[in-house]
Motif scaffolding. Structure first.
Motif, PDB file in Angstrom:
ATOM      1  N   CYS A   7      42.043  51.981  42.184  1.00 46.72           N
ATOM      2  CA  CYS A   7      40.890  51.092  41.984  1.00 46.72           C
ATOM      3  C   CYS A   7      39.573  51.839  41.801  1.00 46.72           C
ATOM      4  O   CYS A   7      38.630  51.288  41.211  1.00 46.72           O
ATOM      5  CB  CYS A   7      40.766  50.126  43.166  1.00 46.72           C
ATOM      6  SG  CYS A   7      42.115  48.939  43.277  1.00 46.72           S
ATOM      7  N   THR A  32      34.797  48.826  47.801  1.00 43.45           N
ATOM      8  CA  THR A  32      35.607  48.858  46.577  1.00 43.45           C
ATOM      9  C   THR A  32      35.722  47.475  45.957  1.00 43.45           C
ATOM     10  O   THR A  32      35.591  47.309  44.737  1.00 43.45           O
ATOM     11  CB  THR A  32      37.011  49.416  46.892  1.00 43.45           C
ATOM     12  OG1 THR A  32      36.882  50.763  47.345  1.00 43.45           O
ATOM     13  CG2 THR A  32      37.899  49.384  45.656  1.00 43.45           C
ATOM     14  N   VAL A  33      35.954  46.454  46.791  1.00 48.75           N
ATOM     15  CA  VAL A  33      36.082  45.084  46.276  1.00 48.75           C
ATOM     16  C   VAL A  33      34.747  44.585  45.716  1.00 48.75           C
ATOM     17  O   VAL A  33      34.697  44.002  44.627  1.00 48.75           O
ATOM     18  CB  VAL A  33      36.594  44.143  47.390  1.00 48.75           C
ATOM     19  CG1 VAL A  33      36.564  42.698  46.917  1.00 48.75           C
ATOM     20  CG2 VAL A  33      38.012  44.531  47.799  1.00 48.75           C
ATOM     21  N   ALA A  84      42.593  42.547  45.971  1.00 48.82           N
ATOM     22  CA  ALA A  84      41.724  42.382  47.136  1.00 48.82           C
ATOM     23  C   ALA A  84      42.373  41.485  48.187  1.00 48.82           C
ATOM     24  O   ALA A  84      42.329  41.769  49.398  1.00 48.82           O
ATOM     25  CB  ALA A  84      40.382  41.798  46.699  1.00 48.82           C
ATOM     26  N   LEU A 132      41.976  42.148  39.986  1.00 48.92           N
ATOM     27  CA  LEU A 132      41.191  42.627  41.124  1.00 48.92           C
ATOM     28  C   LEU A 132      41.240  41.638  42.286  1.00 48.92           C
ATOM     29  O   LEU A 132      41.356  42.043  43.453  1.00 48.92           O
ATOM     30  CB  LEU A 132      39.741  42.862  40.693  1.00 48.92           C
ATOM     31  CG  LEU A 132      38.800  43.354  41.788  1.00 48.92           C
ATOM     32  CD1 LEU A 132      39.238  44.717  42.310  1.00 48.92           C
ATOM     33  CD2 LEU A 132      37.358  43.436  41.256  1.00 48.92           C
ATOM     34  N   THR A 144      34.090  43.940  41.776  1.00 46.28           N
ATOM     35  CA  THR A 144      33.703  42.608  41.294  1.00 46.28           C
ATOM     36  C   THR A 144      32.481  42.694  40.386  1.00 46.28           C
ATOM     37  O   THR A 144      32.446  42.087  39.303  1.00 46.28           O
ATOM     38  CB  THR A 144      33.411  41.679  42.481  1.00 46.28           C
ATOM     39  OG1 THR A 144      34.570  41.596  43.318  1.00 46.28           O
ATOM     40  CG2 THR A 144      33.030  40.293  42.007  1.00 46.28           C
TER      41      THR A 144
END
Length: 366
Positions: A110, A331-332, A143, A139, A336
């Motif tokens: 990711c 990271t999420v 997540a 994604l 996004t």
């Protein structure tokens, strides 16, 4: 007179996977000297390059997103077998192996693969363009499954430590499998067009037009050689893992570094394939590889280790520590913000690579 083309089996990409598997059989279970480690490393690198070649042949035959899916699932399936084998051999000291390997795969895919491909694509075309609908769906799935499998155990109270109780582990395994199945169905059947590459001008590329696709016979041959190459990659990585473990221990580094190094080796084929796709202005294909590999890593590994925990001795630790939870949330969030516009500059690629660098620094110095 035009020379006849050489048989694919006689090309180095056909010979090397077979030779690497033979070497794997010869060295399996043996203590390796420095000279053997060097030889194994050379064959490991060659098997990685061969795997990339055969994955691209298959991808050209079946088209996107099936080509990316084949490589991601093949690598992850063999990686799962490696994790379960190491857990069976390691006892209590391998309690966190699945967690460390899966989280390493998530961060490498990711942030490493995605960031590197966005950087390469944006530097080549000024702006890297991809399909926000498909990438966003991938994604979101990554997540959700990462949160349920790796973050939630840190806060549950039914079992001591960052662990799931039996019913909770069953739920996490079933949720991972169901969501992965839905993701594959969405990617390949219901909304396949969301995962097709687009040009910088925003035009969907349904098929490659620069060369005729290989025949079914050639594609099947590449599928078999891809399987051999991936078995060799994972098996040889396991063969050199005692040397890696000894080096890590001698350097005074945390044992989790071993999982990071092995994950980097195992994910090399996908990384190289993704970067090559980005250089051809196929950034969506790169993202399919990166996020698809992350999804496969969690969606297949968690159910496998949950099933294996029935007969494996020792606890199964899945919950992340505080610093890794922060990295997962970052990271999420960053992912996004990167996905929503459907376009990325070199800045977004650099941000993702910075997150990977932060993860690697914390792996070495917690």
């Amino acid at each position: 007179m035009t020379a006849r083309p050489r048989s694919a089996l006689l090309h180095w990409t056909g010979v090397l996977p077979v030779a690497a598997v033979v070497l794997l059989v010869l060295v399996w279970g043996r203590a390796l000297s420095a000279a053997l480690v060097a030889v194994v490393s050379l064959f490991l690198a060659g098997a990685v390059l061969a795997a990339v070649h055969h994955a691209e042949v298959i991808a050209h035959r079946v088209g996107e997103p099936f080509g990316s899916l084949v490589l991601a699932v093949a690598v992850t399936t063999i990686e799962v077998a490696l994790i379960v084998t190491l857990m069976a051999d390691g006892g209590d000291k391998s309690a966190a192996l699945a967690r460390d390997t899966v989280f390493a795969a998530v961060m490498i895919t990711c942030n490493g693969i995605v960031g590197l491909c966005l950087l390469v694509g944006a530097l080549k075309r000024k702006v890297a363009v991809f399909n926000a609908e498909g990438t966003g769906a991938a994604l979101a799935t990554v997540a959700t499954v990462a949160g349920l499998s790796l973050a939630l155990p840190t806060f549950t109270t039914s079992a001591p430590g960052p662990r799931f109780s039996g019913p909770q582990l069953v739920f996490a395994a079933l949720a991972s499998l169901v969501l992965y199945g839905l993701f594959v169905t969405t990617q390949t059947v219901r909304h396949r067009d969301y995962f097709l590459p687009v040009t910088t001008a925003g035009e969907v590329i349904a098929d490659e037009d620069h060369a005729d696709p290989p025949s079914a016979r050639v594609a099947l041959g590449s599928l078999g050689l891809l399987a051999l190459a991936l078995v060799a990659v994972v098996g040889l990585a396991k063969a050199v893992s005692p040397t890696i473990e000894a080096g890590v221990a001698a350097a005074g580094l945390p044992s989790s570094v071993v999982g990071v190094v092995i994950a980097l080796l195992v994910l090399l084929p996908e990384t190289i394939a993704a970067v090559r796709a980005a250089r051809r202005d196929r950034v969506q294909t790169s993202l399919n590889l990166g996020l698809g590999s992350a999804m496969a890593s969690i969606g297949l590994t968690i159910p496998a280790v949950a099933l294996a925990s029935i007969w494996l001795k020792g606890p199964l630790v899945l919950g992340l520590g505080p610093s890794h939870l922060v990295l997962l949330v970052l990271t999420v969030v960053v992912g996004t913000l990167t996905v929503v516009p459907g376009r990325a500059t070199p800045l977004q690629g650099g941000v993702h690579l910075a997150l990977l660098a932060g993860y690697l620094v914390l792996a070495v110095s917690p």
